[in-house]
Scaffold this motif. Structure first.
Motif, PDB file in Angstrom:
ATOM      1  N   GLU A 264      42.195  40.496  38.920  1.00  0.00           N
ATOM      2  CA  GLU A 264      43.653  40.442  38.925  1.00  0.00           C
ATOM      3  C   GLU A 264      44.256  41.694  38.289  1.00  0.00           C
ATOM      4  OE1 GLU A 264      46.908  37.021  37.881  1.00  0.00           O
ATOM      5  OE2 GLU A 264      45.489  37.540  36.298  1.00  0.00           O
ATOM      6  N   VAL A 265      43.659  42.146  37.183  1.00  0.00           N
ATOM      7  CA  VAL A 265      44.128  43.373  36.533  1.00  0.00           C
ATOM      8  C   VAL A 265      43.975  44.561  37.477  1.00  0.00           C
ATOM      9  CG1 VAL A 265      43.732  44.962  34.607  1.00  0.00           C
ATOM     10  CG2 VAL A 265      43.577  42.495  34.237  1.00  0.00           C
ATOM     11  N   LEU A 266      42.853  44.639  38.166  1.00  0.00           N
ATOM     12  CA  LEU A 266      42.590  45.751  39.081  1.00  0.00           C
ATOM     13  C   LEU A 266      43.567  45.746  40.252  1.00  0.00           C
ATOM     14  CD1 LEU A 266      38.711  45.436  39.036  1.00  0.00           C
ATOM     15  CD2 LEU A 266      40.027  47.348  38.110  1.00  0.00           C
ATOM     16  N   ARG A 267      43.914  44.558  40.749  1.00  0.00           N
ATOM     17  CA  ARG A 267      44.872  44.490  41.865  1.00  0.00           C
ATOM     18  C   ARG A 267      46.276  44.887  41.408  1.00  0.00           C
ATOM     19  NH1 ARG A 267      42.166  39.567  42.823  1.00  0.00           N
ATOM     20  NH2 ARG A 267      43.956  38.393  42.034  1.00  0.00           N
ATOM     21  N   LEU A 268      46.669  44.411  40.229  1.00  0.00           N
ATOM     22  CA  LEU A 268      48.030  44.673  39.754  1.00  0.00           C
ATOM     23  C   LEU A 268      48.218  46.099  39.263  1.00  0.00           C
ATOM     24  CD1 LEU A 268      48.739  41.367  37.783  1.00  0.00           C
ATOM     25  CD2 LEU A 268      49.676  42.037  39.990  1.00  0.00           C
ATOM     26  N   LYS A 269      47.226  46.632  38.571  1.00  0.00           N
ATOM     27  CA  LYS A 269      47.382  47.945  37.945  1.00  0.00           C
ATOM     28  C   LYS A 269      46.875  49.097  38.800  1.00  0.00           C
ATOM     29  CE  LYS A 269      49.054  46.424  33.999  1.00  0.00           C
ATOM     30  NZ  LYS A 269      50.393  46.819  33.497  1.00  0.00           N
ATOM     31  N   ARG A 270      45.863  48.848  39.628  1.00  0.00           N
ATOM     32  CA  ARG A 270      45.281  49.929  40.426  1.00  0.00           C
ATOM     33  C   ARG A 270      45.418  49.704  41.917  1.00  0.00           C
ATOM     34  NH1 ARG A 270      39.398  50.776  37.918  1.00  0.00           N
ATOM     35  NH2 ARG A 270      39.185  51.972  39.845  1.00  0.00           N
ATOM     36  N   ALA A 271      46.079  48.630  42.308  1.00  0.00           N
ATOM     37  CA  ALA A 271      46.376  48.328  43.718  1.00  0.00           C
ATOM     38  C   ALA A 271      45.116  48.285  44.579  1.00  0.00           C
ATOM     39  CB  ALA A 271      47.373  49.351  44.275  1.00  0.00           C
TER      40      ALA A 271
END
Length: 536
Positions: free
Chosen positions: A114-121
């Motif tokens: 989830e962090v990777l999707r939100l912060k690094r798209a």
């Protein structure tokens, strides 16, 4: 001169009339490692949380200039929306208590993804794969399988490593690490430090390390800042501080080490053990891949064939890496696992667990537990009086409310918490105390019903060195005065040296070495035990 990545000036934090940080000032250069040390409640964690705007209801003043290489911003003056963009991106944090920081309703791999999707798209597939790779980097075995596990299905150390993986997901410029290796065994501490050091060199990441582990500070940090009662009393190069500390408080920290003060006499022959186990085995069913999984389950052996006995007034230390089966052994010893999972025999004061609430109630008074994570084991909706007095309501219902309150005050005083230090103590809630103070509350809750056996699951892992020494001295005094028996589960070899009469070493659920503490710690025979002691 290099512009500091973070320059904190005259930072103060207050809750109501109480100031918990006052005039704090320090700087961190890009790529630098600064350790913030001090006793529990000294203001270390509050200082870090203030930088990220995570202290609701607090009055925060001062300045915290963050320079990301393009512009300089005052973290304490940023609007919430802009600060939210920095959190988890340029500035990440590893929290002290992963069980409360991780979402209990999501697998850990999904939380990292989830962090990777939100912060690094990243796409869902990319984020899922990178989450597994991050878990592998932090040393979690079978990372693909563990990515699908929920926080409660991981050991304390594995949860902490999942938190570290999440914090490092976006390659932050500044990492605020609040006790990042607290729940890890000594060998994994080294792995995590090497990992953080490698990422720091690779990405130029700076680290503010909040810890009570002075050995870790000596090995890892370039500079040290020492806090006492919300103020910085000394700071300088690590080698300089350790070689010649100037402030009396720093000198006290450096001198703090657990001391052995036990009754060394052997157990009396024929005495009924406080806890005994024969051929103790714990097996969890696991799903099988493919069509086989329709018809049968696989097996994960968490503990295999453990034999041990603890005489009254003695301590058995259990050491091993995270995931080796230590906490599983404790759960089985306390009769907390359903019968289908457990085979072999466990006896407390000569009686077996019936695994029925009414039948086991007398044994629950005999055997009590102090858990590793006091924040998750203490109900946030209960006051200190209700938490500590809960055992009395169950096991001594004949006591009137004033009598219970008096017993609660006495128990809290015994563990070092008094009304004069904490006004309105009994009406406070667990979140109003530091991690070390919460562990004292947990200890008071266990001792108030006067048990014969205490299971101590990492009882001092959340405590700074001075408080750890005090708590261990307290446990030693209780053992001598009450002939208490302890099953001590820890990864801290210094704690085992100070507390244990006998030791067993666990690896992958199996006992690989056992014997007296002097024998196992002095002349270890198994290569795994030798490795653990060398890492310590």
């Amino acid at each position: 001169m290099t512009v500091p990545l973070l320059q904190v000036t005259d930072l103060s934090v207050a809750f109501g009339p109480k100031t918990v940080a006052d005039g704090v000032g320090f700087s961190i250069a890009p790529g630098e490692k600064l350790a913030l040390v001090g006793e529990s409640g000294s203001g270390k964690t509050v200082t870090a949380l203030a930088l990220l705007g995570l202290l609701h209801g607090a009055r925060v003043a001062g300045q915290a200039l963050f320079n990301d290489g393009q512009r300089t911003r005052d973290l304490l003056a940023l609007p919430e929306r802009e600060l939210r963009g920095l959190r988890g991106g340029d500035i990440a944090m590893i929290f002290q208590e992963p069980m409360t920081a991780l979402n209990p309703l999501m697998p850990v791999g999904e939380q990292i993804a989830e962090v990777l999707r939100l912060k690094r798209a990243l796409s869902p597939a990319q984020s899922a794969q990178e989450a597994i790779e991050l878990l592998a980097k932090t040393g979690i075995p079978e990372p693909a399988r563990r990515a699908g596990a929920y926080p409660h299905q991981l050991s304390g150390g594995q949860r902490q490593r999942a938190m570290i993986a999440m914090a490092l997901a976006c390659q932050p410029k500044l990492l605020l690490a609040d006790e990042p290796t607290t729940a890890l065994d000594v060998s994994l501490r080294g792995q995590i430090l090497d990992l953080l050091g490698g990422l720091q060199r690779e990405n130029g990441m700076a680290i503010l390390l909040i810890t009570h582990d002075l050995n870790l500070v000596r090995r890892f940090a370039g500079r040290v800042a020492v806090m006492q009662h919300g103020q910085l009393v000394e700071q300088g190069a690590t080698a300089q501080i350790f070689a010649a500390p100037q402030h009396p408080y720093t000198q006290k920290l450096m001198a703090s080490k657990p001391e052995r003060d036990l009754v060394e006499a052997p157990p009396a022959p024929g005495e009924t053990p406080a806890l005994a186990a024969q051929a103790l085995r714990v097996v969890y069913p696991t799903p099988l891949a493919g069509i086989r999984g329709w018809f049968k389950k696989g097996e994960f052996v968490a503990l295999q064939g453990a034999d041990f006995a603890i005489a009254p007034g003695r301590t058995l230390g259990v050491i091993g890496e995270s995931g080796s089966g230590k906490s599983t052994l404790a759960q089985a010893a306390l009769g907390l696992l359903p019968r289908p999972l457990v085979s072999g025999q466990v006896q407390v004061a000569g009686q077996r667990w019936q695994l029925k609430a009414a039948a086991d109630k007398p044994l629950r008074r005999v055997a009590q537990v102090v858990f590793q994570d006091p924040f998750s084991s203490l109900s946030p909706r209960m006051t200190v009086e209700e938490v500590v007095g809960e055992g009395l309501r169950v096991h001594a219902p004949e006591l009137a409310a004033p009598q219970r309150a008096a017993r609660v005050r006495a128990a809290l005083t015994e563990v070092g918490l008094e009304e004069k230090q904490f006004p309105n103590l009994l009406a406070r809630y667990p979140h109003e105390f530091s991690g070390g103070q919460r562990q004292r509350i947990a200890l008071a809750r266990a001792l108030i019903i006067q048990p014969q056996l205490l299971v101590l699951d990492e009882p001092t892992s959340a405590l700074d060195v001075t408080i750890q020494k005090q708590v261990l001295a307290l446990l030693q005094r209780f053992q001598k005065e009450r002939s208490l028996s302890y099953l001590l589960i820890t990864h801290d070899v210094d704690v085992v040296r100070a507390m244990a009469h006998d030791v067993i070493v666990l690896k992958d659920g199996a006992v690989v070495e056992s014997g007296s503490a002097a024998q196992v710690l002095g002349t270890p025979q198994h290569p795994y035990t030798q490795k653990l002691l060398a890492a310590a």
